[in-house]
Enzyme design. Structure first.
Site, PDB file in Angstrom:
ATOM      1  N   LEU A 199       0.825  -1.210   0.000  1.00 23.45           N
ATOM      2  CA  LEU A 199       0.000   0.000   0.000  1.00 23.45           C
ATOM      3  C   LEU A 199       0.861   1.262   0.000  1.00 23.45           C
ATOM      4  O   LEU A 199       0.591   2.223   0.708  1.00 23.45           O
ATOM      5  CB  LEU A 199      -0.982  -0.017   1.171  1.00 23.45           C
ATOM      6  CG  LEU A 199      -1.841  -1.297   1.247  1.00 23.45           C
ATOM      7  CD1 LEU A 199      -2.756  -1.262   2.457  1.00 23.45           C
ATOM      8  CD2 LEU A 199      -2.632  -1.515  -0.028  1.00 23.45           C
ATOM      9  N   HIS A 200       1.901   1.218  -0.832  1.00 17.95           N
ATOM     10  CA  HIS A 200       2.797   2.353  -1.038  1.00 17.95           C
ATOM     11  C   HIS A 200       2.859   2.676  -2.530  1.00 17.95           C
ATOM     12  O   HIS A 200       3.937   2.664  -3.133  1.00 17.95           O
ATOM     13  CB  HIS A 200       4.201   2.035  -0.530  1.00 17.95           C
ATOM     14  CG  HIS A 200       4.268   1.550   0.884  1.00 17.95           C
ATOM     15  ND1 HIS A 200       5.225   0.665   1.341  1.00 17.95           N
ATOM     16  CD2 HIS A 200       3.483   1.845   1.957  1.00 17.95           C
ATOM     17  CE1 HIS A 200       5.034   0.435   2.632  1.00 17.95           C
ATOM     18  NE2 HIS A 200       3.980   1.139   3.031  1.00 17.95           N
TER      19      HIS A 200
END
Length: 527
Positions: A466-467
């Site tokens: 989730l980057h």
């Protein structure tokens, strides 16, 4: 409605950017798609278990099938609330390695090397650790705190890494980025400290700042190639606001490229497919999507873990500790331990990152569920992915989310990197003292299963950390969406300042870097 600047997005980059522009004397309209909270649930660190996957707080994007992972479709959380993703993330504060920013500069981004960005990292924070040394800050709005609660299993995890040959590091945001260490979080006195809390909330009464939540941007208003304002919808009303000096998108790696494309800035073929006239030809808008691929491995232990707090008595104790002392399990970030290491002798820089969550959970349709078992979660991810995904418009309706094509394991080096991460998880899980308490690693094939079994497992189990970054890449080449001063190439009075600008991924979570980008943008942006 006329302002000097309009900033779109009140997240990790938009909040410091808007605040600093106001401090410089500019009038600023800060637009946020999410709604302000009534009960401030996001300020409770552990409340992310309720906010992630909840449409009230989360864009809750759904990806397209990923052929590199057997057609996997998954949820991608992104914050839709004041503070953006800094209001729902794991509160892990890590800057990345100095070499990451020197690599940005070597790619043609003058002024983004480590020596140039370090002053902004220091300016933005007040850290518990080393506030008066050459690396940390002690006067900035963003609070960075040591853990107010440490589970005993976390110390065992650190000791096992050290016993496996990884050096202990007192401060991963200090002189060295390599080793194992206690995590530092974007928290303050037991509360989450989002970028909005740090930078914008103290300025809400400043007459030079206008903050409008519940505002969905439809397009950038353009006069030729010059940005003149924003068209948006709020409470069912179609509104427009003008910008005398310019418009800055800080809507994140998913929404900033979408807004550019809806405004006629992108690949002409892609835009024409949706009946959008090309204003600025920029084929790489929405391309170069980079993500950290890795594994979340649940380990079952023979000693209590953070999951003990799921019992009725445990929940009562946790609530009391937080309410009375702002301590305990509810007061801290998700990860208690971080580690950066070179997985093999031929690696020039730490290629893997590890987290330890002292609890284990399952995902149920995007929401998080914590079972009553003695579980912890060991996370391992590749720092410098070579695979590239992309975004595409589904339609010209701004309410329709973009299509996300992750392709996390497209490049064979990324598959090999995740396999090395799996090997290290097994190594730490069998090294005392942590390894002495591990009963089993859930769903992981046995070590003797062989390469084919490991590869099959990795294809099925790899997830994004989730980057997402890189979808409005900066650079000095003709293909770059932005120039190094964050201007949209081919446009005037239009900038992007958020994680979408990354030309290369970093070793670490992206929140701290996104805040730094907002800080630096305030000094770079001028008509």
């Amino acid at each position: 409605m006329e302002f000097d600047y309009i900033v779109v997005g009140s997240g990790s980059s938009g909040s410091p950017l808007a605040a600093r522009l106001v401090e410089k004397g500019a009038s600023v309209l800060l637009l946020e798609a999410g709604k302000r909270e009534r009960i401030n649930l996001t300020r409770v660190p552990a409340a992310l278990i309720h906010t992630i996957g909840h449409d009230r707080y989360d864009w809750n994007f759904t990806t397209e099938p990923d052929p590199s992972r057997n057609g996997l479709v998954e949820k991608w959380p992104r914050g839709r609330v004041p503070g953006g993703s800094s209001a729902i993330n794991g509160m892990i504060f890590i800057r990345g390695a100095a070499k990451d920013y020197d690599a940005w500069e070597s790619l043609g981004n003058t002024g983004w090397g480590w020596d140039s960005v370090l002053p902004y990292f220091r300016k933005m924070e007040t850290a518990d650790q080393g506030s008066d040394n050459a690396y940390r800050g002690g006067m900035g709005p963003q609070r960075v705190s040591a853990l107010r609660w440490r589970h005993p299993v976390s110390q065992k995890f650190i000791d096992s890494f050290v016993n496996a040959g990884v050096p202990l590091n007192a401060d991963l945001n200090g002189r060295s980025h390599e080793g194992v260490a206690w995590n530092q979080g974007s928290t303050y006195n037991g509360f989450r400290h989002s970028a909005f809390d740090a930078f914008v909330r103290p300025k809400l009464k400043d007459p030079k700042l206008t903050f409008m939540d519940g505002s969905l941007v439809e397009r950038i208003m353009m006069n030729g190639v010059c940005a003149t304002g924003i068209a948006f919808e709020r409470d069912g009303q179609k509104l427009k606001a003008s910008a005398r000096r310019g418009v800055i998108l800080s809507a994140g790696s998913i929404n900033s490229p979408q807004i550019l494309m809806l405004s006629g800035i992108g690949d002409p073929a892609e835009l024409a497919r949706h009946g959008i006239s090309t204003v600025v030809r920029s084929p790489e808008v929405g391309r170069n999507l980079m993500e950290h691929p890795g594994l979340y491995v649940l380990a079952e232990l023979d000693i209590p873990t953070g999951n003990a707090y799921t019992s009725a008595l445990g929940r009562l104790r946790a609530a009391a500790e937080w309410a009375l002392m702002r301590r305990g399990v509810l007061s801290v970030p998700t990860a208690q331990v971080l580690a950066f290491l070179k997985s093999a002798p031929d690696q020039n820089e730490p290629d893997l990152q590890f987290h330890l969550f002292p609890f284990g959970y399952f995902r149920d349709n995007g929401r998080l569920r914590v079972p009553k078992r003695n579980l912890v979660t060991i996370l391992a991810n590749v720092n410098y992915p070579k695979s590239r995904g992309h975004l595409a418009l589904r339609s010209k309706d701004p309410r329709e989310p973009v299509a996300i094509y992750p392709r996390l394991l497209d490049h064979p080096d990324d598959l090999d990197g995740v396999l090395r991460g799996l090997a290290w998880i097994r190594k730490v899980a069998s090294t005392p003292p942590f390894g002495s308490s591990v009963l089993k690693l859930l769903d992981v094939p046995p070590q003797e299963a062989g390469k084919a079994a490991n590869e099959a497992y990795v294809r099925d189990a790899t997830v994004p950390f989730l980057h997402p970054v890189g979808t409005c890449r900066m650079g000095n080449d003709d293909g770059a969406v932005l120039s190094p001063d964050l201007r949209v190439r081919g446009a005037e009075r239009l900038w992007v300042a958020d994680a979408s600008i990354f030309p290369r991924h970093i070793a670490g979570n992206t929140n701290a870097t996104s805040i730094m980008i907002g800080e630096r943008a305030a000094d770079l942006i001028h008509p």
